[in-house]
Design a protein around this motif. Sequence first.
Motif, short mmCIF file in Angstrom:
data_model
loop_
_atom_site.label_atom_id
_atom_site.label_comp_id
_atom_site.label_asym_id
_atom_site.label_seq_id
_atom_site.Cartn_x
_atom_site.Cartn_y
_atom_site.Cartn_z
N GLY A 144 0.75 -1.52 0.08
CA GLY A 144 0.06 0.17 0.00
C GLY A 144 0.87 1.28 -0.21
N THR A 145 0.44 2.45 -0.58
CA THR A 145 1.25 3.41 -0.79
C THR A 145 0.35 4.67 0.38
N GLY A 146 -1.07 4.27 1.46
CA GLY A 146 -1.76 4.97 1.50
C GLY A 146 -2.21 6.21 0.63
N LEU A 147 -1.95 6.03 -0.67
CA LEU A 147 -3.03 7.58 -1.80
C LEU A 147 -4.27 6.62 -1.64
N GLY A 148 -4.84 5.45 -1.95
CA GLY A 148 -5.47 4.58 -2.71
C GLY A 148 -6.79 5.51 -2.38
#
Length: 447
Positions: free
Chosen positions: A412-416
């Motif tokens: 995960g990037t934390g931007l989804g």
Amino acid sequence: MKIRSMTQKISYRLFFTCIFGFILAALLFTSTFYAAFKAQVWADLSTQANGISVVCEYCTDKSDLAIFANEDFSITLVDTDGTVLYESHPSDTANNYITEQEEIQEAFQTGIGIAQRETQSLAAYTYYYAVQLSDGTVLRIGQDAQSVWKIFHNALPVILLSCGGFLVVAFGVAYFLTRRITAPIMEMTRDLEHIQNNVPYRELSPFVSAIYSDRLLRENNEKIRQEFTANVSHELKSPLTSISGYAELITSGLAKTEDIPSFATKIHAEAQRMIILVEDILRLSQLDTMSERADGAPQFEQINLYELGLECIERQSINAKRAYVTLAIEGQDAFINGNRQLLSELFQNLCDNAIRYNKPGGRVTIVVGHSGASIPYMKVRDTGIGIPKESQGRIFERFYRVDKSHSKETGGTGLGLAIVKHIVLVHDGKLTLESELGKGTEISVRF
Ligand code: ADP
């Protein structure tokens, strides 16, 4: 557009209002004064005529009436047959048939007659008052009085002087009043930081509110931008540090030959993470432009959400298998006007999360359909770990994660969800979240 000076405009308006008021007052005053003056002349003439008529009744020699006459005051006595019995100013009646004069005729008919005529010089008026005596004769007295124009002409220097004085006073008053009106506004603009506390006039409230909210918005945007830059730097720093560390071990020869392939794999994985992160950041920036600028709007077409759901299931099936999660779709066709690529991304991001934050043996269901008032919707429901109540309001923020390590472990990037929020915004949709810790999550979008 040329910007005009408010001070100048108010000053001019006030000044001209003063002048207009002054002229109006002067006209009103003059006409009232003139009417009162005329009424007084008639009243005086009536008193004088009555007094002289009493004397006239008793005097036998009518030439005695001369004692009442002077340069501006004439006396005429006319017999019933029109003969002039006495005339104090013979030149006045020399060319006129006395009995034709309206006041004389009126006096013969009704007992009293009045008339006002201009003198030959036109600079004055003569007010005539005629009264019929008991023997039938008519006594007429005439009083010369200056005409209004003559009075005006005589008073002209004083009038001009007072007008000049008035102009100066009016200008001073207009300037002073304008300064008093505009000073609080200038004061207000001097302290823009606290503009909302210094509103001098009620009419300025909407204007000040707009400035204030604009400032709050700008400050907020600035804060978000700063936080975002700090987060991006932080997110990029950790993979870069790993890449640099492994690369240094290899180049310095400190890494054992057998470790090099695993180090290279780690470098590749970290680089891959960076690529995904940069792609997400670029995506967000694109979506920002789309929602902020009218010319950045994406192309819309008729899209069947159910079809997109099926495509998503196909693409995510391997991921789901790896996580031991069952993927399914429910519902029926639901058409909306939207951008295919963005909506596909919306399905992917929601499904990806539903799989990543699930438990082995769990289930992910995509539901497409119409709600009560035939509003198209899509939902992604999972039986995963759920989201704690306190985090539910924040998961759509950029880089917010409930469990950072879990997010990173699963790529995960934390931007989804920030991307999801923007896609919904671009489509004028409404996003809702229901989640219970340990039981699962449902994220729905109504279009
Ligand atoms: P990430 O790349 O970390 O998944 P997202 O923006 O997609 O970032 O999600 C933000 C956070 O919200 C996640 O880190 C996770 O903690 C939580 N989250 C998102 N979707 C779910 C879900 N279906 N179930 C549980 N938690 C979720």
